[in-house]
Design a protein around this motif. Structure first.
Motif, PDB file in Angstrom:
ATOM      1  N   ILE A 293       0.681  -1.496  -0.055  1.00 21.78           N
ATOM      2  CA  ILE A 293       0.104   0.009  -0.622  1.00 21.78           C
ATOM      3  C   ILE A 293       1.055   1.492   0.105  1.00 21.78           C
ATOM      4  CG2 ILE A 293      -1.828   1.355   1.346  1.00 21.78           C
ATOM      5  CD1 ILE A 293      -3.058  -0.990   2.169  1.00 21.78           C
ATOM      6  N   VAL A 294       1.812   1.063   0.772  1.00 19.34           N
ATOM      7  CA  VAL A 294       2.848   2.068   0.988  1.00 19.34           C
ATOM      8  C   VAL A 294       3.644   2.521  -0.423  1.00 19.34           C
ATOM      9  CG1 VAL A 294       4.860   3.318   2.177  1.00 19.34           C
ATOM     10  CG2 VAL A 294       2.988   1.957   3.254  1.00 19.34           C
ATOM     11  N   ALA A 295       4.110   1.693  -0.992  1.00 18.68           N
ATOM     12  CA  ALA A 295       5.032   2.170  -2.492  1.00 18.68           C
ATOM     13  C   ALA A 295       3.509   2.532  -3.059  1.00 18.68           C
ATOM     14  CB  ALA A 295       5.413   0.072  -2.706  1.00 18.68           C
ATOM     15  N   LEU A 296       2.442   2.008  -3.410  1.00 15.61           N
ATOM     16  CA  LEU A 296       2.020   2.428  -4.232  1.00 15.61           C
ATOM     17  C   LEU A 296       1.162   3.588  -3.854  1.00 15.61           C
ATOM     18  CD1 LEU A 296      -1.956   0.714  -4.884  1.00 15.61           C
ATOM     19  CD2 LEU A 296      -1.796   3.473  -4.794  1.00 15.61           C
ATOM     20  N   GLY A 297       0.851   4.919  -3.387  1.00 18.99           N
ATOM     21  CA  GLY A 297       1.480   5.256  -2.279  1.00 18.99           C
ATOM     22  C   GLY A 297       2.378   6.431  -3.131  1.00 18.99           C
ATOM     23  N   GLU A 298       3.298   5.718  -2.733  1.00 12.81           N
ATOM     24  CA  GLU A 298       5.219   6.340  -2.706  1.00 12.81           C
ATOM     25  C   GLU A 298       4.882   6.763  -4.829  1.00 12.81           C
ATOM     26  OE1 GLU A 298       8.035   4.340  -0.997  1.00 12.81           O
ATOM     27  OE2 GLU A 298       7.494   5.408   1.271  1.00 12.81           O
ATOM     28  N   PHE A 299       5.384   5.510  -4.859  1.00  7.54           N
ATOM     29  CA  PHE A 299       5.713   5.702  -6.430  1.00  7.54           C
ATOM     30  C   PHE A 299       4.635   6.218  -7.307  1.00  7.54           C
ATOM     31  CE2 PHE A 299       9.043   2.947  -5.106  1.00  7.54           C
ATOM     32  CZ  PHE A 299       9.561   3.485  -5.358  1.00  7.54           C
ATOM     33  N   GLY A 300       3.402   6.649  -7.017  1.00  7.96           N
ATOM     34  CA  GLY A 300       2.808   7.048  -8.015  1.00  7.96           C
ATOM     35  C   GLY A 300       2.735   8.730  -7.587  1.00  7.96           C
ATOM     36  N   GLY A 354       7.142   6.754  10.630  1.00  8.95           N
ATOM     37  CA  GLY A 354       7.029   7.521   9.917  1.00  8.95           C
ATOM     38  C   GLY A 354       6.224   7.349   8.542  1.00  8.95           C
ATOM     39  N   LEU A 355       5.732   6.271   9.150  1.00  7.92           N
ATOM     40  CA  LEU A 355       4.475   6.727   7.514  1.00  7.92           C
ATOM     41  C   LEU A 355       3.094   7.697   8.444  1.00  7.92           C
ATOM     42  CD1 LEU A 355       3.348   2.981   7.339  1.00  7.92           C
ATOM     43  CD2 LEU A 355       4.532   4.465   6.022  1.00  7.92           C
ATOM     44  N   ALA A 356       2.895   7.969   9.091  1.00  6.62           N
ATOM     45  CA  ALA A 356       2.793   9.307   9.901  1.00  6.62           C
ATOM     46  C   ALA A 356       3.080  10.409   8.902  1.00  6.62           C
ATOM     47  CB  ALA A 356       2.139   9.006  11.446  1.00  6.62           C
ATOM     48  N   LEU A 357       4.134  10.309   9.522  1.00  5.37           N
ATOM     49  CA  LEU A 357       4.627  11.582   8.577  1.00  5.37           C
ATOM     50  C   LEU A 357       4.345  11.728   6.984  1.00  5.37           C
ATOM     51  CD1 LEU A 357       8.442  12.329   9.890  1.00  5.37           C
ATOM     52  CD2 LEU A 357       6.306  13.678  10.457  1.00  5.37           C
ATOM     53  N   GLU A 358       4.913  10.236   6.138  1.00  3.21           N
ATOM     54  CA  GLU A 358       4.458  10.797   5.466  1.00  3.21           C
ATOM     55  C   GLU A 358       2.725  11.203   5.078  1.00  3.21           C
ATOM     56  OE1 GLU A 358       5.464   7.122   2.930  1.00  3.21           O
ATOM     57  OE2 GLU A 358       6.747   7.370   3.625  1.00  3.21           O
ATOM     58  N   ILE A 505      -4.527   9.385   1.294  1.00  4.83           N
ATOM     59  CA  ILE A 505      -5.535   8.309   2.194  1.00  4.83           C
ATOM     60  C   ILE A 505      -4.327   6.845   1.977  1.00  4.83           C
ATOM     61  CG2 ILE A 505      -7.399   7.170   2.049  1.00  4.83           C
ATOM     62  CD1 ILE A 505      -8.594  10.116   0.574  1.00  4.83           C
ATOM     63  N   VAL A 506      -4.147   6.934   0.301  1.00  4.29           N
ATOM     64  CA  VAL A 506      -3.495   5.392   0.308  1.00  4.29           C
ATOM     65  C   VAL A 506      -2.396   5.317   1.724  1.00  4.29           C
ATOM     66  CG1 VAL A 506      -1.770   3.725  -0.989  1.00  4.29           C
ATOM     67  CG2 VAL A 506      -3.296   5.073  -1.502  1.00  4.29           C
ATOM     68  N   ILE A 507      -1.475   6.033   1.863  1.00  6.59           N
ATOM     69  CA  ILE A 507      -0.748   6.369   2.651  1.00  6.59           C
ATOM     70  C   ILE A 507      -1.510   5.882   3.995  1.00  6.59           C
ATOM     71  CG2 ILE A 507       1.197   7.104   3.684  1.00  6.59           C
ATOM     72  CD1 ILE A 507       2.196   8.862   0.728  1.00  6.59           C
ATOM     73  N   ALA A 508      -2.113   6.383   4.397  1.00 10.80           N
ATOM     74  CA  ALA A 508      -2.904   5.960   5.570  1.00 10.80           C
ATOM     75  C   ALA A 508      -3.474   4.867   5.636  1.00 10.80           C
ATOM     76  CB  ALA A 508      -3.976   7.224   6.093  1.00 10.80           C
ATOM     77  N   VAL A 509      -3.684   4.424   5.098  1.00  9.95           N
ATOM     78  CA  VAL A 509      -4.209   2.902   4.624  1.00  9.95           C
ATOM     79  C   VAL A 509      -3.124   2.582   5.180  1.00  9.95           C
ATOM     80  CG1 VAL A 509      -5.421   0.619   3.441  1.00  9.95           C
ATOM     81  CG2 VAL A 509      -6.391   3.263   3.689  1.00  9.95           C
ATOM     82  N   LEU A 511      -0.417   2.604   7.052  1.00 15.12           N
ATOM     83  CA  LEU A 511      -0.693   3.049   8.614  1.00 15.12           C
ATOM     84  C   LEU A 511      -1.519   2.057   9.485  1.00 15.12           C
ATOM     85  CD1 LEU A 511       0.859   4.065  10.831  1.00 15.12           C
ATOM     86  CD2 LEU A 511      -0.637   5.799  10.094  1.00 15.12           C
ATOM     87  N   ALA A 512      -2.832   1.986   8.521  1.00 17.76           N
ATOM     88  CA  ALA A 512      -3.781   1.721   9.680  1.00 17.76           C
ATOM     89  C   ALA A 512      -3.202  -0.446   9.294  1.00 17.76           C
ATOM     90  CB  ALA A 512      -5.251   1.850   9.217  1.00 17.76           C
ATOM     91  N   ALA A 513      -2.565  -0.635   8.511  1.00 20.27           N
ATOM     92  CA  ALA A 513      -2.164  -1.592   8.391  1.00 20.27           C
ATOM     93  C   ALA A 513      -1.050  -2.352   9.672  1.00 20.27           C
ATOM     94  CB  ALA A 513      -2.018  -2.085   7.327  1.00 20.27           C
TER      95      ALA A 513
END
Length: 546
Positions: A293-300, A354-358, A505-509, A511-513
């Motif tokens: 999920i995080v890679a989806l948000g970052e590279f997108g 880290g994910l919260a900061l992102e 939103i994707v990165i927040a998801v 983080l939830a994981a």
């Protein structure tokens, strides 16, 4: 039963392991940088060789897609036949494909070269991570993983700066050709300091059914996501059935078939492509989901942001690279403090911070985006985002593999890397399609609101969307179309706000994981050092007691 990874290995640690880490880090930096180095060059490449917006998406997505599709297979090949051998072969293929990419004269040739680059990268990444897992133990392994993870996060951001510099001062082709001398240096390091490792206990043979099902299944899903804007989700413009729902259904069915085949082969004692029982390990399962999920948000985000900066906000390729390098600065600065934070708080807590900061940084960028937004504000948001990447990416790998036995590190490394690369491909496909769809819809509606007739509106919308916004500066420069160009630029800013908000939103998801990850207590550094010193104390005390 899990292996305690903090215990000493059965054989001595390789003497050149830190030089091997340097070679591994340089090799990883090359393939990760190449995933993003062309992003800031996209407008120039589109104009130079006539890339369409869909071809631009494929140029990025096909690299990550082949990367993801072959990681499982090639991770196992490395376990069987030698990781250093696979590393060297992958780097050779990558260098040759980089030569071809830089020489490409058409979109088709460039996409084909990127496809071969993805194959080489799929050999390199699992070989490097498995090598580190095999030659480092205890706290040294945590340091090696931190370097490996920080390299991924940092080089994803350095790529756009390098691409911007080369595109502005030399040629976009050198964004690929730069890989040649660096790749040769990595090959020299592989041959001189990287030890050969393999899994002597693993079963021989490969699961070709699993290879085909996973590769074709993932390819069909990414095809559906990228081509949905071209063909439509259900019907094409001519009224005929779109291939998108067919490809999406087939892709999902093939991936379900892949899971069923893997389970059946495992039950019958046959060799499997991946042991899906690894997903029964809680830290591995939820950590891999978070990584995808995080890679989806970052590279997108890294794919779409340069299009906004150059086509709507007026930045050059080099200026775009300098803005995005603030992301890398945040990553590298925080990476130095990450081991200390991990020792105090534990890997899971560092990943969450880290994910919260992102999420906060990307969300803040989405809320403040406007045509008059200062570059310093953009840089500040990207710096905060990079700080989050430096914390999360560096430790997520360690958290994911925390409970995996060393003997299964090859499979586990390949599977978790597959999740990351699949997320990267999906990020370009999902967020790229969202950007272009929103751009087309918003441009059309704003031109209609301005009273532009449909006959004049449709060519503008097509030019803007088919070029991923690269036609906007040309429209603005022509007095006859300047108003339409300004409208399209404003539409691109709006579309970027939507896309960037989606990334947050994707990165927040993701983080939830991480809330499902088990707690792994931090290692007391003082206690570990005290334990290491104790044998030396006893040895020094022995002569005195005589």
């Amino acid at each position: 039963m899990n292996v305690d990874k903090t215990t000493a290995p059965a054989r001595p640690a390789p003497a050149h392991r830190w030089w091997a880490l340097a070679a591994v880090a340089l090799g990883v930096s090359l393939i990760i940088m190449d995933a993003t180095v062309v992003n800031v060059a996209l407008p120039v490449v589109i104009e130079d060789i006539g890339l369409s917006a869909t071809e631009a998406e494929w140029m990025n997505a096909v690299y990550s897609l082949l990367f993801a599709a072959l990681l499982l297979t090639l991770g196992r090949v490395g376990d069987l036949y030698g990781r250093r051998r696979l590393f060297a072969l992958g780097m050779t293929i990558f260098v040759l494909a980089s030569l071809a990419a830089g020489a490409a004269g058409s979109g088709a040739l460039l996409i084909a070269a990127r496809l071969v680059q993805g194959i080489g990268a799929a050999m390199i990444l699992p070989a490097t991570l498995s090598t580190l897992n095999a030659i480092f133990v205890g706290r040294e392994r945590a340091i090696a993983f931190a370097v490996w993870g920080s390299t991924i996060g940092g080089m994803a951001a350095v790529g756009p700066l390098v691409g911007g510099w080369l595109t502005t001062d030399v040629s976009w082709r050198w964004a690929f050709w730069l890989s040649v001398p660096v790749g040769i240096a990595v090959l020299a390091g592989i041959l001189t300091v990287v030890p050969e490792t393999r899994d002597e206990s693993t079963e021989r043979g490969l699961d070709w059914a699993g290879v085909l099902l996973s590769a074709v299944g993932m390819g069909a899903i990414v095809f559906a996501l990228i081509e949905s804007r071209t063909y439509g989700w259900w019907r094409q413009g001519s009224g005929t059935l779109s291939p998108v729902p067919v490809a999406l259904t087939a892709g999902v069915a093939l991936m379900v078939g892949f899971v069923l085949v893997q389970r059946r082969r495992r039950r019958t004692g046959k060799v499997v492509l991946v042991d899906l029982s690894l997903l029964g390990v809680r830290s591995f399962r939820f950590g891999s989901i978070a990584a995808l999920i995080v890679a989806l948000g970052e590279f997108g985000l890294i794919f779409t942001l340069p299009l906004l900066l150059q086509n709507a906000l007026g930045y050059s390729a080099l200026g775009t690279g300098w803005l995005i390098v603030s992301l890398a600065i945040g990553t590298f600065l925080v990476s130095g403090a990450t081991p200390e934070l991990t020792a105090r708080l534990g890997g899971r807590a560092v990943v969450r911070i880290g994910l919260a900061l992102e999420a906060v940084a990307v969300g803040g960028l989405a809320l403040t985006l406007s045509q008059g937004l200062s570059g310093w504000v953009i840089a500040a948001w990207l710096f905060g985002y990079g700080a989050g990447v430096g914390m999360a990416t560096a430790q997520l790998t360690s958290v994911i593999l925390a409970e995996i036995p060393v003997a299964e590190s090859g499979q586990a490394s390949g599977l978790q890397s597959t999740f990351r690369q699949l997320g990267s491909a999906l990020g370009v496909a999902v967020l790229g399609t969202l950007l272009l769809t929103s751009l087309g819809t918003t441009t059309s509606s704003r031109l209609a609101d301005a009273g532009v007739p449909a006959a004049q509106r449709e060519p503008v919308v097509h030019a803007v969307t088919s070029s991923a916004g690269s036609a906007i500066p040309g429209l603005q420069a022509d007095p006859a179309t300047a108003t339409a160009g300004d409208t399209a630029a404003a539409a691109l800013v709006h579309a970027s706000k939507v896309t960037t908000g989606g990334a947050a939103i994707v990165i927040a998801v993701g983080l939830a994981a991480t809330w499902a990850l088990p707690y792994v207590p931090p290692t007391p550094r003082g206690a570990a050092a005290e334990a290491a010193r104790e044998p030396r104390r006893r040895r020094r005390a022995q002569p005195m007691s005589r």
